[in-house]
Enzyme design. Structure first.
Site, PDB file in Angstrom:
ATOM      1  N   ASN A 207       0.861  -1.184   0.000  1.00  0.00           N
ATOM      2  CA  ASN A 207       0.000   0.000   0.000  1.00  0.00           C
ATOM      3  C   ASN A 207       0.899   1.236   0.000  1.00  0.00           C
ATOM      4  OD1 ASN A 207      -1.820   2.029   0.456  1.00  0.00           O
ATOM      5  ND2 ASN A 207      -2.499   1.311   2.471  1.00  0.00           N
ATOM      6  N   TRP A 208       0.990   1.843  -1.164  1.00  0.00           N
ATOM      7  CA  TRP A 208       1.908   2.986  -1.293  1.00  0.00           C
ATOM      8  C   TRP A 208       1.354   4.253  -0.637  1.00  0.00           C
ATOM      9  CZ3 TRP A 208       3.821   2.760  -7.148  1.00  0.00           C
ATOM     10  CH2 TRP A 208       4.466   1.537  -7.350  1.00  0.00           C
ATOM     11  N   LYS A 209       0.080   4.231  -0.266  1.00  0.00           N
ATOM     12  CA  LYS A 209      -0.571   5.399   0.350  1.00  0.00           C
ATOM     13  C   LYS A 209      -0.356   6.637  -0.530  1.00  0.00           C
ATOM     14  CE  LYS A 209      -0.335   3.100   4.770  1.00  0.00           C
ATOM     15  NZ  LYS A 209      -0.234   3.155   6.223  1.00  0.00           N
TER      16      LYS A 209
ATOM     17  N   HIS B 215      -9.540   0.996   4.784  1.00  0.00           N
ATOM     18  CA  HIS B 215      -8.287   1.216   5.506  1.00  0.00           C
ATOM     19  C   HIS B 215      -8.542   2.130   6.695  1.00  0.00           C
ATOM     20  CE1 HIS B 215      -4.214   2.372   6.489  1.00  0.00           C
ATOM     21  NE2 HIS B 215      -3.833   1.291   5.834  1.00  0.00           N
TER      22      HIS B 215
ATOM     23  N   GLU C 197      -6.981   4.504   7.852  1.00  0.00           N
ATOM     24  CA  GLU C 197      -6.760   5.932   7.591  1.00  0.00           C
ATOM     25  C   GLU C 197      -7.995   6.557   6.953  1.00  0.00           C
ATOM     26  OE1 GLU C 197      -3.043   5.340   5.571  1.00  0.00           O
ATOM     27  OE2 GLU C 197      -2.100   4.865   7.491  1.00  0.00           O
TER      28      GLU C 197
ATOM     29  N   GLU D  33      -5.419  -4.957  10.559  1.00  0.00           N
ATOM     30  CA  GLU D  33      -4.432  -3.895  10.774  1.00  0.00           C
ATOM     31  C   GLU D  33      -4.779  -3.152  12.067  1.00  0.00           C
ATOM     32  OE1 GLU D  33      -2.385  -2.682   6.881  1.00  0.00           O
ATOM     33  OE2 GLU D  33      -4.182  -1.460   7.023  1.00  0.00           O
TER      34      GLU D  33
ATOM     35  N   GLY E  21       2.269   2.379  10.870  1.00  0.00           N
ATOM     36  CA  GLY E  21       3.216   3.477  10.722  1.00  0.00           C
ATOM     37  C   GLY E  21       3.902   3.881  12.017  1.00  0.00           C
TER      38      GLY E  21
ATOM     39  N   SER F 247       3.392  -1.988  10.467  1.00  0.00           N
ATOM     40  CA  SER F 247       4.829  -1.983  10.731  1.00  0.00           C
ATOM     41  C   SER F 247       5.524  -3.312  10.425  1.00  0.00           C
ATOM     42  CB  SER F 247       5.110  -1.551  12.180  1.00  0.00           C
ATOM     43  OG  SER F 247       4.664  -0.222  12.389  1.00  0.00           O
TER      44      SER F 247
ATOM     45  N   GLY G  94       2.905  -1.068   4.362  1.00  0.00           N
ATOM     46  CA  GLY G  94       2.931   0.353   4.048  1.00  0.00           C
ATOM     47  C   GLY G  94       4.352   0.808   3.748  1.00  0.00           C
ATOM     48  N   GLY G  95       4.990   1.394   4.749  1.00  0.00           N
ATOM     49  CA  GLY G  95       6.319   1.992   4.572  1.00  0.00           C
ATOM     50  C   GLY G  95       7.319   1.094   3.841  1.00  0.00           C
TER      51      GLY G  95
HETATM   52  P1  13P Z   1       2.992   0.483   7.762  1.00  0.00           P
HETATM   53  O1  13P Z   1       3.532  -0.810   7.202  1.00  0.00           O
HETATM   54  O2  13P Z   1       3.705   1.687   7.268  1.00  0.00           O
HETATM   55  O3  13P Z   1       2.835   0.418   9.249  1.00  0.00           O
HETATM   56  O4  13P Z   1       1.493   0.610   7.182  1.00  0.00           O
HETATM   57  C1  13P Z   1       0.637  -0.461   7.276  1.00  0.00           C
HETATM   58  C2  13P Z   1      -0.562  -0.169   6.482  1.00  0.00           C
HETATM   59  O5  13P Z   1      -1.349   0.697   6.823  1.00  0.00           O
HETATM   60  C3  13P Z   1      -0.778  -0.926   5.247  1.00  0.00           C
HETATM   61  O6  13P Z   1      -2.037  -0.695   4.712  1.00  0.00           O
END
Ligand code: 13P
Length: 266
Positions: free
Chosen positions: A12-14, A101, A103, A173, A179, A219, A240-241
């Protein structure tokens, strides 16, 4: 991992990359996955920002890596300024979409009723829907994590019939792990995944629960991935990251392939 469920790893590149670096990243992901030799044993997907989908999709070409979007509208078409429909995603080559998600749940107030509509339309459009659920830190501290997640699942699946939910991947999640560099322990993640599988069995049946992939996000990195993926009910990750670095993403895919192989998968 469980031998019967092929691992699924989503990146997930956000709201990251620009067009040029997104294309570069997609290219690098293809090369890193090929070098890691995991294409045969892991379903990998990337979720770039909307404006880059078409171009990144062309970069992915006919590779096995799925192109996905980070959200879709609950409506088919019409006067919905700024929204993107599931049909439009299919049109530009998407084969998957992330729904709910945290977020969006917490940052934009999306609730289970809306997410149910989005899930229905994504599945109707033929997309692989990655449905996200997860508790906040205070909900976990209050001992309500499993109840909160079960409630989210019941609300999102709602009245969807068994034949329509085949293409769902559930992503657990925990909000406090996203994050933050703080992952759920492998034991806590496994316990929640087992609980999610029980809810799916109750909502549909045990065969559906046994074949549905439940992936972990929050994470995950190249170092901690394997310990998490060794949980028998953990079928991959939503990253994510670490998905913004092709080598890390490929290492996580390799950890999934190794965990799957250790569990007796192909
Ligand atoms: P991180 O891996 O950056 O914690 O993000 C997880 C995430 O929200 C994937 O959708």
């Amino acid at each position: 991992m469980h031998a019967e469920r092929r691992p699924f790893i989503g990146g997930n590149w956000k709201m990251n990359t620009d067009l040029a670096s997104g294309v570069e990243l997609a290219d690098a992901v293809l090369a890193a996955l090929a070098a890691a030799g995991v294409e045969e044993s892991v379903d990998a997907a990337v979720y770039p920002p909307f404006p880059y989908l078409f171009t990144v999709g062309r970069t992915l070409g006919h590779s096995a890596v799925l192109l996905g979007a980070q959200d879709c509208s609950a409506d088919v078409s019409g006067a919905f300024t700024g929204q993107v429909s599931a049909g439009m995603l299919c049109d530009v080559g998407c084969r998957s979409v992330i729904i709910g998600h945290s977020e969006r749940r917490h940052g934009l107030g999306e609730d289970d009723e809306l997410l149910h509509e989005k899930l229905a339309i994504a599945l109707e459009s033929g997309l692989v829907a990655v449905l996200c659920v997860g508790e906040t830190l205070s909900e976990r501290d209050d001992g309500r994590a499993e109840a909160v997640v079960a409630h989210q699942l019941r609300g999102c699946f709602g009245t969807l019939k068994a034949e329509t939910v085949e293409r769902v991947v559930v992503a657990y999640e925990p909000v406090w792990a996203i994050g933050t560099g703080r992952t759920a322990s492998p034991e806590d993640a496994q316990a929640m995944h087992a609980s999610i599988r029980r809810v799916l069995a109750d909502l549909y049946d045990s065969r559906f629960a046994a074949r549905t992939r439940i992936i972990y996000g929050g994470s995950v990195n190249a170092k901690n991935a394997r310990a998490i993926f060794d949980g028998p009910d953990i079928d991959g990750g939503l990253i994510g990251g670490a998905s913004l670095k092709a080598d890390d993403f490929a290492s996580i895919c390799r950890a999934a392939a190794e965990a799957w192989s250790a569990a007796g998968g192909h």
